[in-house]
Write a protein that holds these residues in place. Structure first.
Motif, PDB file in Angstrom:
ATOM      1  N   ASP A  27      56.866  36.985  47.903  1.00 30.44           N
ATOM      2  CA  ASP A  27      55.651  37.737  47.597  1.00 30.44           C
ATOM      3  C   ASP A  27      54.439  37.205  48.354  1.00 30.44           C
ATOM      4  O   ASP A  27      53.303  37.561  48.037  1.00 30.44           O
ATOM      5  N   GLU A  76      51.894  45.908  39.375  1.00 33.98           N
ATOM      6  CA  GLU A  76      52.117  46.192  37.962  1.00 33.98           C
ATOM      7  C   GLU A  76      53.099  47.341  37.819  1.00 33.98           C
ATOM      8  O   GLU A  76      52.737  48.512  37.911  1.00 33.98           O
ATOM      9  N   SER A 112      51.081  41.128  44.197  1.00 37.37           N
ATOM     10  CA  SER A 112      51.778  41.485  42.960  1.00 37.37           C
ATOM     11  C   SER A 112      51.544  42.958  42.641  1.00 37.37           C
ATOM     12  O   SER A 112      50.562  43.561  43.098  1.00 37.37           O
ATOM     13  N   ARG A 171      49.206  36.116  47.794  1.00 36.94           N
ATOM     14  CA  ARG A 171      50.329  36.473  46.937  1.00 36.94           C
ATOM     15  C   ARG A 171      50.098  37.893  46.422  1.00 36.94           C
ATOM     16  O   ARG A 171      49.102  38.167  45.746  1.00 36.94           O
ATOM     17  N   SER A 183      46.145  41.274  45.024  1.00 36.42           N
ATOM     18  CA  SER A 183      46.456  40.128  45.875  1.00 36.42           C
ATOM     19  C   SER A 183      45.512  38.988  45.540  1.00 36.42           C
ATOM     20  O   SER A 183      44.354  39.207  45.187  1.00 36.42           O
TER      21      SER A 183
END
Length: 417
Positions: A269, A289, A287, A285, A297
């Motif tokens: 990630d 949902e 991510s 990083r 980020s």
């Protein structure tokens, strides 16, 4: 959600490539910028573990490409590379067996720059029966790869009203099935998707109005969404491939003068971006949902010592390898901590194949080293002829051969066991 890109053709991550190293010996084509996954990693195996003092044996060498910094793409016995002839920019098809010219197609005037050399900078992309080319002046063309016939051509800068970069367009076009992705830059959308059928514009990223850089796009799937990961002249970005919607923006690694060159890399990630000129490198990083949900980020780290000019970064099994500054460096991708630094052949570019790093200094030195975070383990080194300028075209490993392009020269070395 329905995906624009089928899972059968989606890009694999570096961990899958690493697993391939344990399989039987095989050769591999090199169809686009930085190889099969645009990650600078070949899946090829069965290559020499060490080189003799004089370097691997030379298959052939030609001196007919004219000016330019773009490297080669390879498919079977066909090599495609940009160059110049009679004041025109063009693309060559050569034979991989002996370097002989099959055809040469001109695309328009060459990029003329007194500071850092003339000629095209980018790499063609092989896709199906066609070759997709973008030159330093913004000419985009789809060419029949067997005959060299131009199927369609237009000037990207003229269409999108974008200025050229200071040293000429250097990105290599990304092609995925029926779309070609480019970065013209501009307030009306820095990234554009084109139809491979006729070159028409499908979308332009209206939420991203950055100027263009010299970096090339990659495509990855993240949590069920196909994402274009790019490094514009102002920020590291993620853009939804379906419609160009901006998913994240990371400005810390960007230079103030838009000289962002290195292609981003993703592992797990973490997305890593790096620039030179006193800036550095950092990872975000990313991510999501839920599948198809909203992206966010967060910076994982940033280090000024992780400056890559234009030689590329390889991410392999949680480790980054690159010429960060003048030294070849191994870095923990998760933390940004340096494992080791070695002068090696000096600042340059690199690709990985068969667990080894193929190194090319901008000052005409060539090296081979094992890709390991344990320490610098060199397995060969030699020098090539100095041709009056920096050696900036990236090396390529394909089908048992190691290719080095240096202005008008292209050399094929035998690196198969």
């Amino acid at each position: 959600m329905a995906h624009m890109f089928s899972r059968g053709t989606q890009v694999v991550v570096a961990a899958v490539l690493a697993a391939g190293f344990a399989t039987a010996t095989h050769a591999d084509d090199w169809l686009q910028w930085r190889g099969p996954d645009r990650a600078g990693i070949s899946t090829e195996t069965g290559l020499l573990d060490e080189w003799p003092p004089e370097g691997p044996a030379v298959n052939w060498q030609i001196e007919t490409l004219g000016q330019g910094y773009g490297t080669v793409v390879v498919e079977g016995d066909a090599i495609y590379v940009q160059g110049t002839r009679d004041g025109q920019s063009g693309v060559f098809r050569l034979r991989a067996s002996d370097g002989g010219e099959v055809w040469m197609r001109t695309l328009g005037p060459l990029y003329d720059h007194t500071d850092r050399g003339d000629g095209p900078r980018s790499v063609p992309t092989i896709h199906g029966d066609s070759l997709f080319v973008l030159n330093g002046m913004g000419e985009v063309a789809k060419i029949a790869k067997d005959s060299g016939e131009v199927i369609w051509q237009f000037n990207m800068l003229d269409r999108f009203g974008s200025p050229n970069t200071r040293w000429g367009i250097s990105e290599s076009p990304l092609v995925v099935r029926d779309r070609m992705f480019v970065m013209p830059g501009g307030r009306d959308g820095a990234i554009a998707a084109l139809s491979t059928a006729d070159g028409s514009t499908i979308w332009r990223s209206s939420g991203l109005g950055d100027v263009a850089s010299y970096s090339s796009l990659i495509l990855r799937e993240i949590a069920g969404t196909e994402v274009l990961i790019g490094f514009t002249g102002e920020a590291g970005v993620g853009v939804r491939a379906e419609d160009g919607a901006l998913l994240w923006r990371y400005e810390r690694p960007s230079t103030v003068n838009a000289i962002n060159i290195a292609t981003p890399v993703l592992e797990g990630d973490l997305v890593f971006y790096s620039a030179s000129y006193g800036i550095g490198g950092g990872a975000v990083r990313v991510s999501v949902e839920g599948e198809g949900g909203s992206f966010s980020s967060e910076q994982a780290y940033f280090e000024t010592r992780l400056q890559n000019h234009h030689g590329g970064v390889v991410a392999h099994e949680g480790t980054l390898y690159s010429f960060f500054g003048p030294a070849l460096t191994s870095v923990d991708l998760e933390t940004g901590q340096v494992h080791w630094r070695a002068r090696s052949v000096g600042k340059g570019s690199l690709v990985m194949a068969d667990g080894k790093l193929f190194l090319l200094s901008e000052r005409n030195k060539v090296g081979l080293a094992v890709a390991t975070p344990e320490g610098y383990d060199e397995r060969g080194r030699f020098e090539i002829e100095y041709r009056g300028d920096f050696t900036w075209a990236h090396p390529v490993v394909a089908n048992g051969a190691f290719y080095i392009r240096d202005q008008e020269s292209l050399t094929s070395y035998d690196v198969a066991k």
